[in-house]
Design a protein around this motif. Structure first.
Motif, mmCIF file in Angstrom:
data_model
loop_
_atom_site.group_PDB
_atom_site.id
_atom_site.type_symbol
_atom_site.label_atom_id
_atom_site.label_comp_id
_atom_site.label_asym_id
_atom_site.label_seq_id
_atom_site.Cartn_x
_atom_site.Cartn_y
_atom_site.Cartn_z
ATOM 1 N N LEU A 1 -20.123 13.308 -1.908
ATOM 2 C CA LEU A 1 -20.209 14.756 -2.060
ATOM 3 C C LEU A 1 -19.069 15.328 -2.895
ATOM 4 N N VAL A 2 -17.924 14.651 -2.901
ATOM 5 C CA VAL A 2 -16.762 15.196 -3.610
ATOM 6 C C VAL A 2 -16.203 14.252 -4.684
ATOM 7 N N SER A 3 -16.482 12.957 -4.565
ATOM 8 C CA SER A 3 -15.870 11.981 -5.464
ATOM 9 C C SER A 3 -16.736 11.624 -6.660
ATOM 10 N N ASN A 4 -18.013 11.981 -6.588
ATOM 11 C CA ASN A 4 -18.968 11.586 -7.626
ATOM 12 C C ASN A 4 -19.035 10.069 -7.753
ATOM 13 N N THR A 5 -18.923 9.398 -6.614
ATOM 14 C CA THR A 5 -19.037 7.943 -6.521
ATOM 15 C C THR A 5 -19.883 7.626 -5.300
ATOM 16 N N SER A 6 -20.157 6.350 -5.102
ATOM 17 C CA SER A 6 -20.707 5.931 -3.821
ATOM 18 C C SER A 6 -19.619 6.051 -2.760
ATOM 19 N N GLY A 7 -20.021 5.979 -1.503
ATOM 20 C CA GLY A 7 -19.059 6.079 -0.416
ATOM 21 C C GLY A 7 -18.274 4.787 -0.247
ATOM 22 N N MET A 8 -16.969 4.912 -0.163
ATOM 23 C CA MET A 8 -16.101 3.743 0.001
ATOM 24 C C MET A 8 -14.888 4.102 0.851
ATOM 25 N N PHE A 9 -14.247 3.062 1.361
ATOM 26 C CA PHE A 9 -12.992 3.190 2.095
ATOM 27 C C PHE A 9 -12.040 2.152 1.524
ATOM 28 N N ILE A 10 -10.802 2.565 1.239
ATOM 29 C CA ILE A 10 -9.826 1.659 0.620
ATOM 30 C C ILE A 10 -8.462 1.857 1.274
ATOM 31 N N ALA A 11 -7.828 0.744 1.613
ATOM 32 C CA ALA A 11 -6.465 0.778 2.140
ATOM 33 C C ALA A 11 -5.649 -0.323 1.475
ATOM 34 N N ARG A 12 -4.460 0.026 1.007
ATOM 35 C CA ARG A 12 -3.531 -0.923 0.367
ATOM 36 C C ARG A 12 -2.378 -1.164 1.338
ATOM 37 N N ILE A 13 -2.195 -2.409 1.774
ATOM 38 C CA ILE A 13 -1.232 -2.727 2.821
ATOM 39 C C ILE A 13 -0.200 -3.721 2.298
ATOM 40 N N LYS A 14 1.066 -3.386 2.437
ATOM 41 C CA LYS A 14 2.141 -4.304 2.037
ATOM 42 C C LYS A 14 2.655 -5.073 3.250
ATOM 43 N N LYS A 15 2.852 -6.361 3.062
ATOM 44 C CA LYS A 15 3.357 -7.218 4.138
ATOM 45 C C LYS A 15 4.874 -7.303 4.044
ATOM 46 N N LEU A 16 5.554 -6.775 5.039
ATOM 47 C CA LEU A 16 7.007 -6.761 5.029
ATOM 48 C C LEU A 16 7.595 -8.058 5.574
ATOM 49 N N LYS A 17 6.940 -8.612 6.586
ATOM 50 C CA LYS A 17 7.393 -9.894 7.131
ATOM 51 C C LYS A 17 6.249 -10.532 7.905
ATOM 52 N N GLU B 1 5.313 -1.471 12.545
ATOM 53 C CA GLU B 1 5.725 -0.869 11.277
ATOM 54 C C GLU B 1 6.659 -1.738 10.453
ATOM 55 N N ASP B 2 7.416 -2.633 11.085
ATOM 56 C CA ASP B 2 8.295 -3.481 10.278
ATOM 57 C C ASP B 2 7.575 -4.740 9.791
ATOM 58 N N GLU B 3 6.273 -4.847 10.078
ATOM 59 C CA GLU B 3 5.472 -5.949 9.559
ATOM 60 C C GLU B 3 4.524 -5.494 8.449
ATOM 61 N N ALA B 4 3.908 -4.313 8.643
ATOM 62 C CA ALA B 4 2.875 -3.847 7.715
ATOM 63 C C ALA B 4 3.029 -2.355 7.464
ATOM 64 N N LYS C 1 1.667 -13.765 1.386
ATOM 65 C CA LYS C 1 3.106 -13.972 1.470
ATOM 66 C C LYS C 1 3.816 -12.676 1.866
ATOM 67 N N PRO C 2 4.936 -12.732 2.593
ATOM 68 C CA PRO C 2 5.746 -11.542 2.796
ATOM 69 C C PRO C 2 6.149 -10.943 1.448
ATOM 70 N N GLY C 3 6.027 -9.618 1.333
ATOM 71 C CA GLY C 3 6.249 -8.944 0.065
ATOM 72 C C GLY C 3 4.976 -8.760 -0.729
ATOM 73 N N GLY C 4 3.897 -9.427 -0.300
ATOM 74 C CA GLY C 4 2.624 -9.314 -0.993
ATOM 75 C C GLY C 4 1.829 -8.100 -0.543
ATOM 76 N N VAL C 5 0.718 -7.867 -1.229
ATOM 77 C CA VAL C 5 -0.110 -6.690 -0.978
ATOM 78 C C VAL C 5 -1.556 -7.122 -0.715
ATOM 79 N N LEU C 6 -2.147 -6.557 0.318
ATOM 80 C CA LEU C 6 -3.554 -6.776 0.647
ATOM 81 C C LEU C 6 -4.306 -5.467 0.514
ATOM 82 N N VAL C 7 -5.495 -5.516 -0.055
ATOM 83 C CA VAL C 7 -6.375 -4.355 -0.119
ATOM 84 C C VAL C 7 -7.591 -4.619 0.755
#
Length: 244
Positions: A206-222, A151-154, A121-127
């Motif tokens: 090497l720096v996080s003391n975790t396994s390797g991962m990639f994460i992005a949090r995206i908000k839907k504006l419209k 930029e006015d969408e995400a 939904k617009p206003g929602g968040v996707l990871v």
């Protein structure tokens, strides 16, 4: 979610409105399915089966939050990589290094990300997340998405747990380091896309003391325009693939 007709967006939408309606009778404070499972009104609800592409093509927006924990080559997962000692290291070539897989996985990830976005939904968040360290599965998939959604969408948001606590050390995303690399990579015209990724993070063993991962949090504006399937591609693919 309805036990029958779950594949029809209008049926699901009507069911969700009914379940969450404040005007429901007192007897509807608990909704009971055929399996005698109870769902409290106002709580998150889920379809009984995997959502089909019917939803993705319908424009139906159902969810406030979406997690796209995308299929990847798992090369960032230390536990997963260790399994190749048992499976045989030739499987590593087939599942991670293989040239065909290096292009099919980012394309699949792009489509998974887009399908998740269509259901938000617009206003929602996707990871969007992977357990890969490959820029083709991370920055280039996210970059292709941002190139399709202006930029006015995400907009990317900081990840609260990582940004505020400081308990886990994160790494910056991959990007060309100088003008020569921007030119060699063919990404000179995409600098603005990379600047929009500033809140995406990498977890580096090497720096996080975790396994390797990639994460992005995206908000839907419209809600944006409906895209053709051929438009849903990564920002770039491995050079060897592009030459085929």
């Amino acid at each position: 979610a309805p036990q029958h007709g779950w594949h029809d967006p209008q049926v699901v939408k009507a069911a969700s409105t009914s379940i969450n309606s404040p005007s429901s009778s007192s007897d509807s404070s608990v909704v009971q399915s055929k399996r005698q499972k109870r769902a409290v009104l106002g709580q998150p609800w889920f379809a009984p089966k995997l959502l089909s592409t019917v939803y993705a093509c319908s424009g139906t927006q159902l969810y406030d939050r979406v997690l796209v924990d995308a299929e990847c080559t798992h090369d960032g997962s230390l536990v997963h990589v260790q399994k190749y000692a048992q499976w045989g290291w030739e499987q590593l070539d087939a599942r991670v290094v293989d040239g065909n897989r290096s292009v099919t996985v980012p394309i699949l990830q792009s489509k998974l990300l887009e399908n998740g976005w269509r259901l938000l939904k617009p206003g929602g968040v996707l990871v969007y997340s992977t357990c890969s360290l490959s820029r083709y599965q991370n920055e280039f998939v996210l970059g292709g998405f941002l190139a399709r959604h202006i930029e006015d969408e995400a907009v990317l948001e900081p990840i609260p747990l990582l940004a505020d606590s400081g308990a886990i050390v994160t790494s910056s995303i991959w990007a060309p380091i100088d003008d020569d690399e921007w030119d060699r990579s063919g990404l000179s015209q995409k600098r603005s896309v990379f600047s929009r990724m500033c809140h995406a993070v990498r977890l580096d063993p090497l720096v996080s003391n975790t396994s390797g991962m990639f994460i992005a949090r995206i908000k839907k504006l419209k809600q944006g325009a409906q895209l053709e399937d051929s438009e849903i591609i990564p920002l770039a693919l491995p050079p060897s693939i592009q030459q085929i």
